[in-house]
Design a protein around this motif. Structure first.
Motif, PDB file in Angstrom:
ATOM      1  N   ASP A  67      -0.191 -13.159 -21.353  1.00  0.00           N
ATOM      2  CA  ASP A  67       0.427 -12.316 -22.356  1.00  0.00           C
ATOM      3  C   ASP A  67       0.133 -10.848 -22.031  1.00  0.00           C
ATOM      4  N   ARG A  68      -0.500 -10.098 -22.935  1.00  0.00           N
ATOM      5  CA  ARG A  68      -0.740  -8.677 -22.705  1.00  0.00           C
ATOM      6  C   ARG A  68      -2.191  -8.389 -22.330  1.00  0.00           C
ATOM      7  N   ASN A  69      -2.967  -9.435 -22.099  1.00  0.00           N
ATOM      8  CA  ASN A  69      -4.376  -9.269 -21.744  1.00  0.00           C
ATOM      9  C   ASN A  69      -4.633  -9.751 -20.313  1.00  0.00           C
ATOM     10  N   CYS A  70      -5.825  -9.415 -19.813  1.00  0.00           N
ATOM     11  CA  CYS A  70      -6.292  -9.893 -18.515  1.00  0.00           C
ATOM     12  C   CYS A  70      -7.633 -10.596 -18.718  1.00  0.00           C
ATOM     13  N   TYR A  71      -7.839 -11.708 -17.998  1.00  0.00           N
ATOM     14  CA  TYR A  71      -9.013 -12.549 -18.232  1.00  0.00           C
ATOM     15  C   TYR A  71      -9.756 -12.816 -16.935  1.00  0.00           C
ATOM     16  N   TYR A  72     -11.085 -12.886 -17.079  1.00  0.00           N
ATOM     17  CA  TYR A  72     -11.962 -13.244 -15.966  1.00  0.00           C
ATOM     18  C   TYR A  72     -12.943 -14.295 -16.485  1.00  0.00           C
ATOM     19  N   PHE A  73     -13.129 -15.383 -15.718  1.00  0.00           N
ATOM     20  CA  PHE A  73     -13.985 -16.481 -16.148  1.00  0.00           C
ATOM     21  C   PHE A  73     -15.121 -16.660 -15.144  1.00  0.00           C
ATOM     22  N   GLN A  74     -16.347 -16.735 -15.659  1.00  0.00           N
ATOM     23  CA  GLN A  74     -17.529 -16.871 -14.805  1.00  0.00           C
ATOM     24  C   GLN A  74     -18.369 -18.022 -15.334  1.00  0.00           C
ATOM     25  N   GLY A  75     -18.580 -19.054 -14.492  1.00  0.00           N
ATOM     26  CA  GLY A  75     -19.146 -20.298 -14.959  1.00  0.00           C
ATOM     27  C   GLY A  75     -20.648 -20.417 -14.961  1.00  0.00           C
ATOM     28  N   ALA A  76     -21.377 -19.393 -14.471  1.00  0.00           N
ATOM     29  CA  ALA A  76     -22.837 -19.507 -14.453  1.00  0.00           C
ATOM     30  C   ALA A  76     -23.386 -19.626 -15.869  1.00  0.00           C
ATOM     31  N   HIS A  77     -24.409 -20.461 -16.045  1.00  0.00           N
ATOM     32  CA  HIS A  77     -25.058 -20.578 -17.351  1.00  0.00           C
ATOM     33  C   HIS A  77     -25.686 -19.237 -17.714  1.00  0.00           C
ATOM     34  N   GLN A  78     -25.458 -18.781 -18.947  1.00  0.00           N
ATOM     35  CA  GLN A  78     -25.943 -17.458 -19.312  1.00  0.00           C
ATOM     36  C   GLN A  78     -26.045 -17.293 -20.824  1.00  0.00           C
ATOM     37  N   SER A  79     -26.941 -16.385 -21.220  1.00  0.00           N
ATOM     38  CA  SER A  79     -27.038 -15.999 -22.620  1.00  0.00           C
ATOM     39  C   SER A  79     -25.871 -15.075 -22.961  1.00  0.00           C
ATOM     40  N   LEU A  80     -25.727 -14.770 -24.239  1.00  0.00           N
ATOM     41  CA  LEU A  80     -24.667 -13.834 -24.638  1.00  0.00           C
ATOM     42  C   LEU A  80     -24.894 -12.469 -24.000  1.00  0.00           C
ATOM     43  N   ALA A  81     -26.157 -12.028 -23.933  1.00  0.00           N
ATOM     44  CA  ALA A  81     -26.435 -10.724 -23.315  1.00  0.00           C
ATOM     45  C   ALA A  81     -25.960 -10.695 -21.872  1.00  0.00           C
ATOM     46  N   LEU A  82     -26.207 -11.785 -21.143  1.00  0.00           N
ATOM     47  CA  LEU A  82     -25.750 -11.812 -19.750  1.00  0.00           C
ATOM     48  C   LEU A  82     -24.241 -11.972 -19.665  1.00  0.00           C
ATOM     49  N   ALA A  83     -23.638 -12.661 -20.623  1.00  0.00           N
ATOM     50  CA  ALA A  83     -22.173 -12.762 -20.636  1.00  0.00           C
ATOM     51  C   ALA A  83     -21.560 -11.377 -20.822  1.00  0.00           C
ATOM     52  N   GLU A 104     -12.257 -10.457 -21.258  1.00  0.00           N
ATOM     53  CA  GLU A 104     -10.872 -10.021 -21.412  1.00  0.00           C
ATOM     54  C   GLU A 104     -10.795  -8.511 -21.443  1.00  0.00           C
ATOM     55  N   ILE A 105      -9.654  -8.017 -20.980  1.00  0.00           N
ATOM     56  CA  ILE A 105      -9.294  -6.611 -21.099  1.00  0.00           C
ATOM     57  C   ILE A 105      -7.982  -6.564 -21.860  1.00  0.00           C
ATOM     58  N   GLY A 106      -7.955  -5.788 -22.947  1.00  0.00           N
ATOM     59  CA  GLY A 106      -6.748  -5.699 -23.758  1.00  0.00           C
ATOM     60  C   GLY A 106      -5.697  -4.820 -23.135  1.00  0.00           C
ATOM     61  N   SER A 107      -4.528  -4.817 -23.719  1.00  0.00           N
ATOM     62  CA  SER A 107      -3.392  -4.089 -23.151  1.00  0.00           C
ATOM     63  C   SER A 107      -3.580  -2.583 -23.183  1.00  0.00           C
ATOM     64  N   SER A 108      -4.509  -2.076 -24.013  1.00  0.00           N
ATOM     65  CA  SER A 108      -4.708  -0.632 -24.098  1.00  0.00           C
ATOM     66  C   SER A 108      -5.744  -0.106 -23.123  1.00  0.00           C
ATOM     67  N   ALA A 109      -6.404  -1.014 -22.387  1.00  0.00           N
ATOM     68  CA  ALA A 109      -7.463  -0.589 -21.476  1.00  0.00           C
ATOM     69  C   ALA A 109      -6.888   0.153 -20.288  1.00  0.00           C
ATOM     70  N   SER A 110      -7.671   1.083 -19.752  1.00  0.00           N
ATOM     71  CA  SER A 110      -7.205   1.870 -18.608  1.00  0.00           C
ATOM     72  C   SER A 110      -7.442   1.165 -17.295  1.00  0.00           C
ATOM     73  N   TRP A 111      -8.401   0.177 -17.275  1.00  0.00           N
ATOM     74  CA  TRP A 111      -8.672  -0.612 -16.092  1.00  0.00           C
ATOM     75  C   TRP A 111      -9.146   0.217 -14.914  1.00  0.00           C
ATOM     76  N   ILE A 112      -9.884   1.223 -15.190  1.00  0.00           N
ATOM     77  CA  ILE A 112     -10.427   2.052 -14.114  1.00  0.00           C
ATOM     78  C   ILE A 112     -11.854   1.624 -13.846  1.00  0.00           C
ATOM     79  N   VAL A 113     -12.201   1.449 -12.583  1.00  0.00           N
ATOM     80  CA  VAL A 113     -13.574   1.088 -12.230  1.00  0.00           C
ATOM     81  C   VAL A 113     -14.509   2.196 -12.678  1.00  0.00           C
ATOM     82  N   PRO A 114     -15.619   1.886 -13.342  1.00  0.00           N
ATOM     83  CA  PRO A 114     -16.481   2.901 -13.936  1.00  0.00           C
ATOM     84  C   PRO A 114     -17.222   3.710 -12.895  1.00  0.00           C
TER      85      PRO A 114
END
Length: 518
Positions: A361-377, A491-501
């Motif tokens: 749709d209007r978002n972009c998604y990345y999935f990472q399967g390593a076991h992790q806490s919310l902080a690491l997510a 996820e990155i929403g449709s309003s994100a600039s998607w620029i590497v920080p």
């Protein structure tokens, strides 16, 4: 004249000429280590180097040199004292007893030539006994792999009987910065790029941290003494009161005591000298068949540990070899400002996402399967792209998409679900996402997106974070759930600039991540 007298005169002239000229076509191989010419006097006795102050000196045109870089080396002489013979090498400065030349020479000076001591063209010498020019200069090229600080050493002969051994140049420091561009957040050294992450983590999470920041990155592997010294120096930037060391990507899980890295041949072993890079801590390795992974401690000592060491005080050191920064495609132009149309959600998208993200749709998604806490997510998402966050479901179609990803790409035997970026830590049972208005609550129907697991939410004030399980059920869990089998969905929403920080922005993020851990 008696022919015997003539023959004697000829032999005397030949022998005398040989003694005067010495090794007229260049230094012999026997001089490579000691740098002494091996000249003999008429009594066939060795001639010692001169003990007078030398009229010669070595000059270099650089104070630092990189891998593959060059240094111009000049032999100067004073007061008109010329020279006819010489031998010049580059040696490691850190070890004053080093006798092995490194790098290669080239010369265009008349009556000089390169020669081989241990490797082709690793030394330069005279080609004949003609007087060499004032300010004679040759070019040295650094090795193609990591080395260290160097000095140039030389023997210079005024003539057969008078020569000086042990000339040294000033130190030329090894410049570890590579002549290539590293990705964002990585710093160059030698032919690699490095990223250091100080959060306490297991080896599995260290591997995940490296992959999350760059999918080609791996925990470090030491390949030279110089690289070992560099990593020991980086360890000193951490506090030994809170950290123990870095994980290495080496194991002995196949044969006890045979440490292999990247499925290569034996790299270290328990009886060997560790290729001169590191030493085992006293009593290590202990031969424990359960301790199959490797850690480098602050003092540079190796220690074998459990690979499943979850309560770890070790950090991640990640490396890339000769890479360039990944490219990021700019965000597409959105709909007209005056447009009132709402696009129908589909499983396809007409926009391009940043590297590693897939569109829906209007978002972009990345999935990472390593076991992790919310902080690491959260760290995983922001490390991959500064504007990425753990998912929040905004429509039934998006919920179906995420449930499908869970079931298609993950194994319920090894994973529980995805973290959501929602919490009820302000008011129990009032779940808010991104500090927005009430998104779900414990009495309503969750706006039709998800259902609570039977008995959830339990009303436990310590369970203030949210997980989506494989069956699409919601479950509240502690936010500090370290022994987690949950994965990251970013996820990155449709309003994100998607620029590497920028690097400074990343440093600000890491301060937040560290605060979450400490």
């Amino acid at each position: 004249m008696d022919s015997r007298v003539v023959l004697g005169v000829i032999l005397f002239v030949i022998c005398h000429a040989s003694l005067v000229e010495g090794y007229g076509s260049g230094a012999p191989s026997t001089s490579c280590v000691t740098m002494t010419p091996g000249h003999l006097n008429p009594n066939n006795e060795p001639i010692n180097p001169s003990s007078d102050p030398s009229p010669y000196s070595l000059a270099v045109d650089k104070t630092m040199v990189r891998i593959g870089g060059t240094v111009r080396v000049t032999i100067n002489h004073v007061n008109g004292v010329t020279f006819r013979g010489f031998l010049l090498q580059a040696r490691l400065a850190a070890d004053g007893s080093s006798t092995v030349p490194i790098g290669t020479f080239s010369t265009s000076v008349e009556n000089t030539k390169t020669t081989t001591c241990t490797a082709t063209d690793d030394s330069v010498t005279h080609e004949n006994t003609e007087i060499k020019p004032e300010g004679m200069a040759v070019t040295w090229m650094a090795p193609s792999t990591e080395f260290g600080d160097i000095k140039f050493v030389a023997t210079v002969a005024e003539n057969h009987d008078v020569f000086w051994v042990g000339h040294e140049s000033s130190t030329v420091s090894y410049d570890p910065t590579g002549q290539f561009t590293c990705p964002t957040w990585f710093a160059p050294w030698g032919r690699k790029c490095y990223y250091f992450q100080g959060a306490h983590q297991s080896l599995a999470l260290a591997e995940h941290t490296c992959r999350a920041v760059n999918r080609d990155a791996l925990p470090v592997l030491v390949e030279s003494q110089a690289e070992g010294d560099f990593l020991k120096g980086k360890l000193k930037e951490h506090d030994p009161a809170t950290h123990e060391g870095f994980w290495l990507r080496c194991k002995d899980d196949t044969t006890e005591g045979q440490w292999t890295c990247d499925s290569s041949s034996n790299y270290w072993n328990s009886a060997g000298d560790n290729l001169g890079f590191w030493d085992w801590r006293n009593g290590e390795p202990g031969g424990d068949t359960d301790e199959n992974c490797l850690v480098i401690d602050f003092d540079g000592k190796l220690r074998s540990v459990l690979c499943q060491l979850l309560l770890s005080f070790n950090a991640a050191a990640c490396e890339l070899t000769m890479v360039t920064a990944p490219t990021v495609t700019p965000a597409p132009t959105g709909p007209s400002e005056n447009s009132t149309e709402e696009p129908e959600p589909t499983t396809q998208s007409d926009h391009t996402c940043p590297t590693w993200f897939e569109p829906w749709d209007r978002n972009c998604y990345y999935f990472q399967g390593a076991h992790q806490s919310l902080a690491l997510a959260e760290h995983t998402c922001t490390a991959v792209n500064m504007e990425a966050l753990p998912v929040v479901v905004e429509s039934q179609a998006e919920a179906d998409f995420l449930k499908d990803k869970l079931n298609a790409d993950f194994n319920p035997a090894t994973h529980d679900g995805f973290w959501l970026r929602c919490t009820d830590n302000t008011t129990e049972g009032k779940w808010t996402c991104d500090n927005s208005t009430n998104y779900w609550n414990s009495t309503e129907d969750n706006q039709g997106f998800w259902d609570w697991r039977n008995g959830e939410p339990a009303g436990d004030p310590d369970k203030n974070c949210l997980v989506i399980d494989f069956d699409g059920k919601l479950r509240d869990v502690p936010c500090q759930l370290y022994f987690s089998f949950n994965a990251a969905a970013c996820e990155i929403g449709s309003s994100a600039s998607w620029i590497v920080p920028s690097l400074s922005a990343m440093m600000s993020l890491l301060v937040v991540v560290f605060a979450l851990y400490y």
